[in-house]
Scaffold this active site. Structure first.
Site, PDB file in Angstrom:
ATOM      1  N   SER A 129       0.827  -1.208   0.000  1.00 23.79           N
ATOM      2  CA  SER A 129       0.000   0.000   0.000  1.00 23.79           C
ATOM      3  C   SER A 129       0.861   1.259   0.000  1.00 23.79           C
ATOM      4  CB  SER A 129      -0.880  -0.021   1.250  1.00 23.79           C
ATOM      5  OG  SER A 129      -1.412   1.253   1.488  1.00 23.79           O
ATOM      6  N   TYR A 154      -2.272  -0.303  10.001  1.00 21.38           N
ATOM      7  CA  TYR A 154      -2.468  -0.883   8.660  1.00 21.38           C
ATOM      8  C   TYR A 154      -1.177  -0.771   7.855  1.00 21.38           C
ATOM      9  CZ  TYR A 154      -3.922  -1.120   3.768  1.00 21.38           C
ATOM     10  OH  TYR A 154      -4.005  -1.429   2.434  1.00 21.38           O
TER      11      TYR A 154
HETATM   12  N1  LIG Z   1      -8.437  -0.300  -2.659  1.00 22.38           N
HETATM   13  C1  LIG Z   1      -7.369   0.450  -2.392  1.00 22.38           C
HETATM   14  O1  LIG Z   1      -7.366   1.669  -2.616  1.00 22.38           O
HETATM   15  C2  LIG Z   1      -6.114  -0.163  -1.829  1.00 22.38           C
HETATM   16  C3  LIG Z   1      -5.033   0.689  -1.584  1.00 22.38           C
HETATM   17  C4  LIG Z   1      -3.862   0.136  -1.064  1.00 22.38           C
HETATM   18  C5  LIG Z   1      -3.780  -1.221  -0.827  1.00 22.38           C
HETATM   19  N2  LIG Z   1      -4.864  -2.023  -1.057  1.00 22.38           N
HETATM   20  C6  LIG Z   1      -4.716  -3.460  -0.785  1.00 22.38           C
HETATM   21  O2  LIG Z   1      -5.190  -4.176  -1.906  1.00 22.38           O
HETATM   22  C7  LIG Z   1      -5.791  -5.402  -1.488  1.00 22.38           C
HETATM   23  C8  LIG Z   1      -7.189  -5.513  -2.018  1.00 22.38           C
HETATM   24  O3  LIG Z   1      -7.948  -4.411  -1.511  1.00 22.38           O
HETATM   25  P1  LIG Z   1      -9.472  -4.183  -1.867  1.00 22.38           P
HETATM   26  O4  LIG Z   1      -9.665  -2.727  -2.038  1.00 22.38           O
HETATM   27  O5  LIG Z   1      -9.905  -5.131  -2.924  1.00 22.38           O
HETATM   28  O6  LIG Z   1     -10.120  -4.596  -0.462  1.00 22.38           O
HETATM   29  P2  LIG Z   1     -11.384  -5.521  -0.135  1.00 22.38           P
HETATM   30  O7  LIG Z   1     -11.616  -5.368   1.328  1.00 22.38           O
HETATM   31  O8  LIG Z   1     -12.505  -5.212  -1.052  1.00 22.38           O
HETATM   32  O9  LIG Z   1     -10.856  -6.970  -0.465  1.00 22.38           O
HETATM   33  C9  LIG Z   1     -10.133  -7.756   0.440  1.00 22.38           C
HETATM   34  C10 LIG Z   1     -10.821  -9.116   0.540  1.00 22.38           C
HETATM   35  O10 LIG Z   1     -10.044  -9.940   1.411  1.00 22.38           O
HETATM   36  C11 LIG Z   1     -10.923 -10.713   2.174  1.00 22.38           C
HETATM   37  N3  LIG Z   1     -10.238 -11.104   3.406  1.00 22.38           N
HETATM   38  C12 LIG Z   1      -9.880 -10.306   4.446  1.00 22.38           C
HETATM   39  N4  LIG Z   1      -9.274 -11.026   5.390  1.00 22.38           N
HETATM   40  C13 LIG Z   1      -9.222 -12.311   4.934  1.00 22.38           C
HETATM   41  C14 LIG Z   1      -8.712 -13.520   5.468  1.00 22.38           C
HETATM   42  N5  LIG Z   1      -8.134 -13.573   6.682  1.00 22.38           N
HETATM   43  N6  LIG Z   1      -8.836 -14.655   4.739  1.00 22.38           N
HETATM   44  C15 LIG Z   1      -9.432 -14.625   3.523  1.00 22.38           C
HETATM   45  N7  LIG Z   1      -9.936 -13.504   2.973  1.00 22.38           N
HETATM   46  C16 LIG Z   1      -9.834 -12.359   3.676  1.00 22.38           C
HETATM   47  C17 LIG Z   1     -12.125  -9.821   2.441  1.00 22.38           C
HETATM   48  O11 LIG Z   1     -13.288 -10.564   2.716  1.00 22.38           O
HETATM   49  C18 LIG Z   1     -12.223  -9.036   1.132  1.00 22.38           C
HETATM   50  O12 LIG Z   1     -13.164  -9.625   0.253  1.00 22.38           O
HETATM   51  C19 LIG Z   1      -5.680  -5.410   0.038  1.00 22.38           C
HETATM   52  O13 LIG Z   1      -4.523  -6.111   0.393  1.00 22.38           O
HETATM   53  C20 LIG Z   1      -5.535  -3.950   0.387  1.00 22.38           C
HETATM   54  O14 LIG Z   1      -4.877  -3.775   1.621  1.00 22.38           O
HETATM   55  C21 LIG Z   1      -6.012  -1.518  -1.561  1.00 22.38           C
END
Ligand SMILES: NC(=O)c1ccc[n+]([C@@H]2O[C@H](COP(=O)([O-])OP(=O)(O)OC[C@H]3O[C@@H](n4cnc5c(N)ncnc54)[C@H](O)[C@@H]3O)[C@@H](O)[C@H]2O)c1
Length: 326
Positions: A129, A154
């Site tokens: 991130s 985080y």
């Molecule tokens: N969306 C953004 O702007 C952004 C920015 C920086 C980093 N990220 C990273 O990108 C990745 C995807 O983010 P996103 O926006 O799709 O988030 P999201 O919350 O929509 O997707 C994450 C998914 O992981 C699942 N999950 C969480 N804990 C779990 C576990 N212990 N076992 C199995 N599944 C689990 C959740 O149910 C969810 O569906 C994440 O790692 C997030 O930290 C996202």
């Protein structure tokens, strides 16, 4: 080729799974479908993947290594993993810190162990991130900048993931790419993120909370650009050579730092309704500005984002209106 996609019910994971299926790959999706935000949105994403040729889904918590290990025993042909499951969100890490340890540290450990034991393993791409840059003031953020002073738990867990990954690449020669995502948005996006929260409040005639009195900038990255960057990275694993861990980290952003108020203006235009703004002070754990230096990923994978917010925000709002039936 069979690819394991963790977080397949999530925003980015769902889109990655779709794109992999569209190019003819087999996808094994894993997600625990937790209720951090409305589960119906996760189920709606999954229902769009269900029944697609080549897609299978397993509801597993990544902290459960035995369950993941049993799954992988039946899938020896998985040589690539896109690991996107995590407890996301900066603000929630103040309320529920242990959720981050379970999902982002224990879960990441599980994925590393899976990759380590998988026969002929080729490449693990995982989500980091932009928050790892903490309160850095040198802009744009470069992968060569220091990231030792996270300002949220985080961010600390995401930085820890990068370090854990490096150690596994070094010890077991596992090719890995960490991607530092910069504020990803678009259709099927997350309801805990500002763009969705703003749309919902504006439609309901409620005030929108705008932190740091509106003096914020973000490098907003459209989901299609993120997906093409993830796939381009996946297809170019770091080379395994003597003495160097096959491990790298990239920024993946739009390379434009936009004022938050401009994003709000675009939402207002797309919804045809003015926002009532409730200016508030900076939130703990938040950062004032993000801006991605994308030279490294562009050079190595050809990544070239094409969607400015003038195009991306109306597309998000169009989806929001149809999903929320407004
Ligand atoms: N969306 C953004 O702007 C952004 C920015 C920086 C980093 N990220 C990273 O990108 C990745 C995807 O983010 P996103 O926006 O799709 O988030 P999201 O919350 O929509 O997707 C994450 C998914 O992981 C699942 N999950 C969480 N804990 C779990 C576990 N212990 N076992 C199995 N599944 C689990 C959740 O149910 C969810 O569906 C994440 O790692 C997030 O930290 C996202």
């Amino acid at each position: 080729m069979t690819v394991l996609v963790t977080g397949a019910a999530g925003f980015i994971g769902y889109h990655v799974a779709e794109a992999l299926l569209a190019r003819g790959e087999q996808v094994i999706g894993v997600d625990n479908v937790n209720d951090y935000y409305d589960v119906r949105l996760k189920e709606a994403r999954l229902s769009r993947l269900a029944g697609r040729n080549g897609f299978t889904f397993h509801r597993i918590d990544l902290a459960d290594y035995d369950a993941m290990s049993a799954l992988m025993k039946d899938a020896p042909d998985v040589r690539r993993i896109v690991h996107l499951a995590a407890q996301a969100g900066v603000r929630y890490s103040i309320e529920n810190p242990f959720a981050y340890v379970q999902a982002n540290l224990v879960g990441h450990m599980t994925v590393l162990e899976i990759a380590r034991h998988q026969p002929n393993f080729e490449h693990l791409v995982y989500a980091s991130s932009s928050s790892v840059y903490g309160g850095n003031t040198k802009l744009p953020f470069s992968v060569d900048d220091p990231t030792d002073t996270p300002v949220s738990l985080y961010a600390a867990t995401k930085k820890a993931d990068e370090l854990m990954s490096h150690s596994y690449s070094h010890l077991y020669r596992i090719p890995q790419t960490g991607l530092r995502f910069f504020t990803v948005y678009g259709p099927w996006g997350r309801p805990d993120m500002a763009m969705y929260i703003f749309c919902k409040a504006i439609v309901a005639g409620k005030p929108i909370p705008v932190f740091n009195h509106g003096d914020m900038r973000r490098d907003f990255t459209y989901i299609d650009d993120i997906v093409s960057g993830i796939l381009a990275s996946l297809d170019k694993p770091p080379v395994v050579s003597e003495g160097v861990a096959p491990c790298r980290v990239y920024n993946i952003g739009n390379h434009r730092s936009e004022p938050l108020m401009r994003m709000i203006g675009l939402i207002e235009e797309s919804l045809g309704k003015k926002a009532e703004i409730d200016f508030q002070p900076m939130q703990p754990g938040d950062v004032k500005e993000s801006f991605a230096d994308i030279d490294a990923i562009s050079r190595d994978t050809g990544f070239a984002p094409t969607t400015p917010i003038d195009i991306g925000v109306p597309k998000f709002v169009e989806w929001f209106k149809s999903y929320e039936r407004v």
